[in-house]
Design a protein around this motif. Structure first.
Motif, PDB file in Angstrom:
ATOM      1  N   GLY A 191      -8.424   7.472  -4.937  1.00 37.72           N
ATOM      2  CA  GLY A 191      -8.516   6.016  -5.024  1.00 37.72           C
ATOM      3  C   GLY A 191      -8.400   5.546  -6.458  1.00 37.72           C
ATOM      4  O   GLY A 191      -7.723   4.540  -6.750  1.00 37.72           O
ATOM      5  N   ILE A 192      -9.035   6.260  -7.378  1.00 37.21           N
ATOM      6  CA  ILE A 192      -8.971   5.901  -8.796  1.00 37.21           C
ATOM      7  C   ILE A 192      -7.544   6.047  -9.316  1.00 37.21           C
ATOM      8  O   ILE A 192      -7.017   5.169 -10.011  1.00 37.21           O
ATOM      9  N   VAL A 193      -6.898   7.161  -8.966  1.00 37.90           N
ATOM     10  CA  VAL A 193      -5.512   7.389  -9.417  1.00 37.90           C
ATOM     11  C   VAL A 193      -4.599   6.292  -8.880  1.00 37.90           C
ATOM     12  O   VAL A 193      -3.746   5.759  -9.603  1.00 37.90           O
ATOM     13  N   LEU A 194      -4.752   5.956  -7.609  1.00 39.48           N
ATOM     14  CA  LEU A 194      -3.943   4.888  -7.022  1.00 39.48           C
ATOM     15  C   LEU A 194      -4.135   3.586  -7.786  1.00 39.48           C
ATOM     16  O   LEU A 194      -3.163   2.883  -8.104  1.00 39.48           O
ATOM     17  N   TYR A 248      -6.297   5.721   5.182  1.00 42.61           N
ATOM     18  CA  TYR A 248      -5.836   6.036   6.539  1.00 42.61           C
ATOM     19  C   TYR A 248      -4.823   7.171   6.539  1.00 42.61           C
ATOM     20  O   TYR A 248      -4.830   8.024   7.441  1.00 42.61           O
ATOM     21  N   LEU A 249      -3.954   7.218   5.518  1.00 45.32           N
ATOM     22  CA  LEU A 249      -3.010   8.338   5.437  1.00 45.32           C
ATOM     23  C   LEU A 249      -3.742   9.643   5.190  1.00 45.32           C
ATOM     24  O   LEU A 249      -3.412  10.677   5.785  1.00 45.32           O
ATOM     25  N   GLU A 250      -4.745   9.625   4.316  1.00 50.31           N
ATOM     26  CA  GLU A 250      -5.496  10.857   4.052  1.00 50.31           C
ATOM     27  C   GLU A 250      -6.190  11.355   5.313  1.00 50.31           C
ATOM     28  O   GLU A 250      -6.150  12.551   5.634  1.00 50.31           O
ATOM     29  N   LYS A 251      -6.805  10.453   6.061  1.00 51.26           N
ATOM     30  CA  LYS A 251      -7.459  10.866   7.309  1.00 51.26           C
ATOM     31  C   LYS A 251      -6.449  11.407   8.309  1.00 51.26           C
ATOM     32  O   LYS A 251      -6.720  12.391   9.012  1.00 51.26           O
ATOM     33  N   PHE A 252      -5.275  10.779   8.385  1.00 48.13           N
ATOM     34  CA  PHE A 252      -4.231  11.230   9.316  1.00 48.13           C
ATOM     35  C   PHE A 252      -3.759  12.637   8.970  1.00 48.13           C
ATOM     36  O   PHE A 252      -3.689  13.520   9.843  1.00 48.13           O
ATOM     37  N   PHE A 253      -3.435  12.877   7.694  1.00 48.85           N
ATOM     38  CA  PHE A 253      -2.911  14.189   7.307  1.00 48.85           C
ATOM     39  C   PHE A 253      -3.979  15.272   7.353  1.00 48.85           C
ATOM     40  O   PHE A 253      -3.650  16.450   7.561  1.00 48.85           O
ATOM     41  N   ARG A 254      -5.243  14.922   7.183  1.00 45.29           N
ATOM     42  CA  ARG A 254      -6.304  15.927   7.314  1.00 45.29           C
ATOM     43  C   ARG A 254      -6.395  16.450   8.749  1.00 45.29           C
ATOM     44  O   ARG A 254      -6.821  17.581   8.979  1.00 45.29           O
ATOM     45  N   ILE A 272       1.452   9.819  -2.771  1.00 47.62           N
ATOM     46  CA  ILE A 272       2.798   9.431  -3.195  1.00 47.62           C
ATOM     47  C   ILE A 272       3.400   8.333  -2.306  1.00 47.62           C
ATOM     48  O   ILE A 272       3.908   7.320  -2.818  1.00 47.62           O
ATOM     49  N   PRO A 273       3.345   8.459  -0.965  1.00 47.43           N
ATOM     50  CA  PRO A 273       3.869   7.356  -0.143  1.00 47.43           C
ATOM     51  C   PRO A 273       3.111   6.041  -0.360  1.00 47.43           C
ATOM     52  O   PRO A 273       3.711   4.968  -0.300  1.00 47.43           O
ATOM     53  N   THR A 274       1.802   6.136  -0.614  1.00 46.57           N
ATOM     54  CA  THR A 274       1.028   4.911  -0.840  1.00 46.57           C
ATOM     55  C   THR A 274       1.442   4.232  -2.140  1.00 46.57           C
ATOM     56  O   THR A 274       1.587   2.999  -2.188  1.00 46.57           O
ATOM     57  N   ILE A 275       1.644   5.017  -3.196  1.00 47.81           N
ATOM     58  CA  ILE A 275       2.081   4.432  -4.472  1.00 47.81           C
ATOM     59  C   ILE A 275       3.435   3.751  -4.293  1.00 47.81           C
ATOM     60  O   ILE A 275       3.660   2.630  -4.773  1.00 47.81           O
ATOM     61  N   LEU A 276       4.354   4.423  -3.582  1.00 45.79           N
ATOM     62  CA  LEU A 276       5.674   3.842  -3.343  1.00 45.79           C
ATOM     63  C   LEU A 276       5.564   2.559  -2.533  1.00 45.79           C
ATOM     64  O   LEU A 276       6.162   1.526  -2.891  1.00 45.79           O
ATOM     65  N   ILE A 281       6.319  -2.694  -1.020  1.00 40.47           N
ATOM     66  CA  ILE A 281       5.969  -3.557   0.108  1.00 40.47           C
ATOM     67  C   ILE A 281       4.598  -4.214  -0.074  1.00 40.47           C
ATOM     68  O   ILE A 281       4.479  -5.446  -0.127  1.00 40.47           O
ATOM     69  N   LEU A 282       3.554  -3.386  -0.167  1.00 39.51           N
ATOM     70  CA  LEU A 282       2.187  -3.912  -0.130  1.00 39.51           C
ATOM     71  C   LEU A 282       1.869  -4.805  -1.315  1.00 39.51           C
ATOM     72  O   LEU A 282       1.225  -5.854  -1.158  1.00 39.51           O
TER      73      LEU A 282
END
Length: 478
Positions: A191-194, A248-254, A272-276, A281-282
């Motif tokens: 979260g901090i890195v993001l 949500y992505l982290e929970k999904f991939f876990r 990486i997908p979240t940063i992109l 978009i976001l």
């Protein structure tokens, strides 16, 4: 040997409906926090008569009983007499959600995101408020100049204080994305890195976007597509959207990546997908949503009926605190500051704090000699004047109702006045009386409004008591 709280703890256990009615119990700095299976079984009159109890209220699905500074000892004795193992505050919040509807849950999520940030925002508000006095306010005694214009020392102090001020407000997205990761139970460092990727010095600062020609905005060139390198300093909604996507992505991939390689691939495929998405978009969508909200609020506060907007907001802010909806104003305030450099809402919030404290002051005066109530009322009044209203509202004003109404009326009149006079704040921070240091435009008018919120609620509270307006619960002490 019996503890001094033994009998009170037994009485409270009985009054909340017994052990079988308690789904969870915890405590904070001054309150016992119960999650009850059936809130209707709690006997409030019986609870109020317990000597150790200084008030009660229900909020966020929890039945909260005010004990005071000795709540830890009371809690230990309550656990001993009830045989109930306490849970953490976070676990109690999770259990409490069984008593909430979807709107209350959404509000609770918003509150849980901003609550950990409040200490930093308060400090930041004090710093920027102090800097505001140093660099923006001309003094007649200084020949119409500001303090930084005549003193090298204070010029240096002012420059130095920008370091923490910038860290708190310009880099606010880092705090938001961290707080969301913490609340969602995902990896906080991600979260901090993001958050850092939203405010990196590599990006065009959000405050510089409006003054930069489209052709001069830097971009990443992928050959088939170009993505603008724009930062989101001080932006709230883009950071929230990105933070939730990451979690949500982290929970999904876990769930789908084997544990043996999860430490490598889960952070990568989540981050990486979240940063992109945040930059493609976001971020743009969130920025637009935030701008629409701040533009709508600013339009209402600068329209021909702004006096009505100010009066309604001043009147309703205290009830918003009861519901928890007031947490939304943090996001709106911060968005207004990011978009237009000031906020019209914060002065009214600070005035509402003062009004609630003045209503309590009237109760202290009317009930002078009530030593038990003064253990709640006096600290609550002081707390209000310093910007924290919950102890006053839940411990005193809502108990009698009419002081709460008197404070709302005083806040409405003051809110209408500061809106008509164009009073704005440079930032948010400490409310109540110290809120004056955050004022950007209209110091004198804000001071007059402060006087209104001291006098009007005090007088109205005593008048309502004298003439029997909504005061059936008041024990008249002649």
């Amino acid at each position: 040997m019996a503890n001094k709280f033994t009998e009170d703890a037994k009485s409270l256990l009985s009054a909340v409906g017994g052990k079988e009615n308690i789904a969870a119990v915890s405590h904070c700095a001054t309150r016992m926090r119960f999650v009850l299976n059936d809130a209707d079984l709690a006997n409030e009159k019986e609870i109020e008569s317990i000597p150790s109890v200084k008030g009660m209220f229900t909020q966020a699905g929890q039945f909260q009983v005010i004990i005071g500074n000795e709540v830890a000892q009371f809690y230990n004795e309550f656990s001993a007499v009830s045989g109930i193992e306490g849970v953490s505050k976070d676990a109690a919040k999770v259990t409490a959600k069984q008593n909430m509807n979807w709107l209350q849950r959404a509000i609770a999520v918003l509150a849980e995101i901003f609550s950990p940030l409040i200490p930093a925002i308060i400090v930041g508000g004090l710093i920027l408020g102090f800097r505001n006095i140093l660099e923006q306010v001309p003094f007649d005694a200084l020949g119409g100049q500001t303090i930084v214009e005549v003193s090298q020392f204070w010029h240096g102090v002012n420059a130095f204080l920008w370091l923490p001020g910038e860290a708190i407000f310009h880099f606010l997205p880092v705090g938001i994305t961290w707080s969301i990761a913490k609340k969602m139970g995902t990896t906080q460092i991600l979260g901090i890195v993001l958050g850092i990727t939203l405010v990196s010095p590599q990006l065009l600062n959000a405050y510089g976007v409006a003054g930069t020609a489209a052709a001069d905005i830097p971009f990443w060139d992928f050959g088939f597509i170009q993505i603008n390198m724009v930062g989101y300093q001080a932006q709230v909604i883009p950071a929230m959207l990105a933070g939730f996507m990451l979690s949500y992505l982290e929970k999904f991939f876990r769930k789908i990546i084997p544990e043996a390689i999860s430490m490598i691939f889960v952070p990568f495929f989540a981050l990486i997908p979240t940063i992109l998405a945040a930059h493609v978009i976001l971020g743009p969508i969130g920025w637009r949503i935030g701008s629409v909200i701040s533009d709508a609020v600013n339009a209402g506060l600068t329209s021909s009926v702004n006096w009505l907007f100010g009066a309604v907001f001043g009147f309703l802010y205290a009830p918003l605190v009861i519901t928890g909806l007031h947490h939304m104003t943090n996001a709106i305030d911060l968005q207004l500051v990011a978009d237009i450099g000031s906020t019209n809402l914060w002065p009214m919030i600070a005035l509402s704090n003062i009004a609630q404290g003045s209503a309590v002051l009237a109760i202290i005066f009317a009930h002078r000699g009530n030593k038990k109530e003064e253990q709640v009322s006096i600290p609550a009044m002081i707390s209000c004047y310093l910007g924290v209203t919950e102890p006053a509202m839940f411990g005193i004003n809502l108990k009698y109702v009419y002081p709460f109404l008197a404070a709302m009326i005083g806040s409405a009149i003051a809110g209408m006045y500061v809106t008509l006079m164009g009073v704005t704040a440079k930032t948010i921070g400490v409310g109540g009386l110290p809120g004056i240091i955050s004022i950007k435009d209209g110091y004198g008018h804000f001071a007059i409004a402060m006087a209104m919120t001291i006098v009007i609620p005090f007088v109205l509270t005593l008048a309502f008591r004298k003439f029997g307006v909504l005061n059936k619960m008041d024990t008249v002490m002649e």
